[in-house]
Design a protein around this motif. Structure first.
Motif, short mmCIF file in Angstrom:
data_model
loop_
_atom_site.label_atom_id
_atom_site.label_comp_id
_atom_site.label_asym_id
_atom_site.label_seq_id
_atom_site.Cartn_x
_atom_site.Cartn_y
_atom_site.Cartn_z
N SER A 172 27.66 -7.32 3.45
CA SER A 172 27.95 -6.42 1.65
C SER A 172 27.01 -5.74 1.90
O SER A 172 26.69 -5.02 2.01
CB SER A 172 28.64 -7.21 1.13
N THR A 173 25.09 -6.44 1.58
CA THR A 173 24.03 -6.28 1.28
C THR A 173 23.53 -5.86 2.49
O THR A 173 23.00 -4.25 2.07
CB THR A 173 23.22 -7.53 1.21
N ARG A 177 24.22 -2.02 0.07
CA ARG A 177 23.53 -2.42 -1.31
C ARG A 177 23.87 -2.46 -2.49
O ARG A 177 23.69 -2.94 -3.45
CB ARG A 177 21.68 -2.44 -1.04
N VAL A 180 26.59 -4.02 -3.93
CA VAL A 180 26.19 -5.48 -3.92
C VAL A 180 25.80 -5.70 -5.17
O VAL A 180 25.82 -6.30 -6.46
CB VAL A 180 25.57 -6.17 -2.66
N PRO A 187 20.78 -7.37 -4.80
CA PRO A 187 20.08 -7.80 -3.19
C PRO A 187 18.69 -8.42 -2.81
O PRO A 187 18.56 -9.16 -1.07
CB PRO A 187 19.76 -6.11 -2.91
N VAL A 190 19.15 -11.63 -2.03
CA VAL A 190 19.63 -12.09 -0.95
C VAL A 190 18.92 -11.65 0.38
O VAL A 190 18.84 -13.04 0.74
CB VAL A 190 20.86 -11.08 -0.69
N ASP A 191 18.35 -10.75 0.34
CA ASP A 191 17.36 -10.81 1.66
C ASP A 191 16.50 -11.92 1.53
O ASP A 191 15.73 -12.19 3.12
CB ASP A 191 16.55 -9.56 1.24
#
Length: 289
Positions: A172-173, A177, A180, A187, A190-191
């Motif tokens: 989803s990211t 972004r 999210v 985000p 998440v990265d």
């Protein structure tokens, strides 16, 4: 020519391809989900290989520790790259490529200084040093073990990415972004997780490759080149595409060396050119401009 003459090279090709898939998965996930073009990926693979070669002493506990340490070193490299590329957010992939290429040069020099210029291999437990019969041919047990581990890692990676909430969040990211961020997830965090996971995959690939290919001063360059070919042929950010391309690269290299040694060095580049031309002709008119 007998068909079974191709059996052992084909098994070698599949085993090698699965190892390349693990290595390339880290690169394609870092680019597709983390948005980072990581040219230090090959150095992380070499670092994992060196750690595994230096740690394993021929016992099962030391082998387990070597694999865990290699993945840990790769993950630590992912943390460093996440911190280094954070300041480049929004500045495009060229800046990331230059930064990570510099990190790769420094890392490769440090590894050569620490471990020397010889090609190293880990000491494996006695059982893994033996051979068994496969379809009437003697085949090394260590390669079959690596093949089994590689299949397990690829399967777990697919399940995590496509069947878990964490995997859905990562995908989803990539797609949206802002959405999210709207559900309360950072985000950028998440990265970072993606880069750490990609680094761990690189370290693990280094540990799994070392018993078969060894690790030396050229490992980082070769691993990065093959990973880039696989990612380009498989599609940027596509893990299933990277798996298919890695298997094709592994089989082309091993069967090519056995059956067509005179042209083997050119087969891989030729195959890549065919794939790129096929991709180009499949694009709609004007899309390639």
């Amino acid at each position: 020519m007998r068909v079974d003459a191709y059996l052992i090279p084909a098994v070698d090709g599949v085993a090698y391809g699965l190892l390349l898939a693990i290595a390339a998965a880290g690169l394609t996930v870092a680019f597709g989900a983390g948005g980072v073009l990581n040219l230090a990926h090959g150095t992380l693979i070499a670092a994992g290989g060196y750690v595994a070669a230096a740690t394993s002493s021929g016992t099962w506990p030391s082998l387990a520790a070597a694999v865990a340490l290699a993945a840990g070193v790769g993950a630590a490299g992912g943390v460093v790259l996440a911190a280094a590329t954070a300041a480049l957010q929004g500045r495009g992939h060229l800046d990331q490529a230059l930064l990570t290429f510099g990190v790769a040069l420094i890392g490769a020099d440090l590894l050569t200084t620490a471990y020397g210029s010889d090609t190293l291999r880990p000491r494996l437990p006695e059982v893994l040093e033996a051979t068994i019969r496969v379809a009437g041919h003697r085949y090394p047990v260590d390669r079959l073990a690596v093949l089994g581990v590689a299949v397990a890692v690829v399967a777990v990676g697919y399940v995590v990415l496509h069947r878990t909430r964490a995997g859905r969040l990562i995908r989803s990211t990539v797609d949206d972004r802002a959405m999210v961020a709207g559900i309360g997830v950072n985000p950028r965090l998440v990265d970072v997780v993606v880069l750490v996971a990609a680094g761990a995959l690189a370290g693990l690939a280094g540990a799994l490759t070392t018993p078969i290919l060894g690790v030396g001063p050229h490992t980082a360059d070769t691993a990065l080149l093959l990973s880039l070919i696989i990612v380009v042929c498989g599609g940027l950010g596509s893990v299933p595409g990277a798996l298919a391309a890695a298997l094709a690269v592994g089989v082309v290299q091993t069967v090519g060396v056995t059956s067509f040694p005179a042209v083997a060095p050119y087969l891989l580049i030729g195959a890549m050119a065919v794939v790129l031309l096929a991709h180009r002709t499949s694009l709609p008119a004007g899309a390639s401009a």
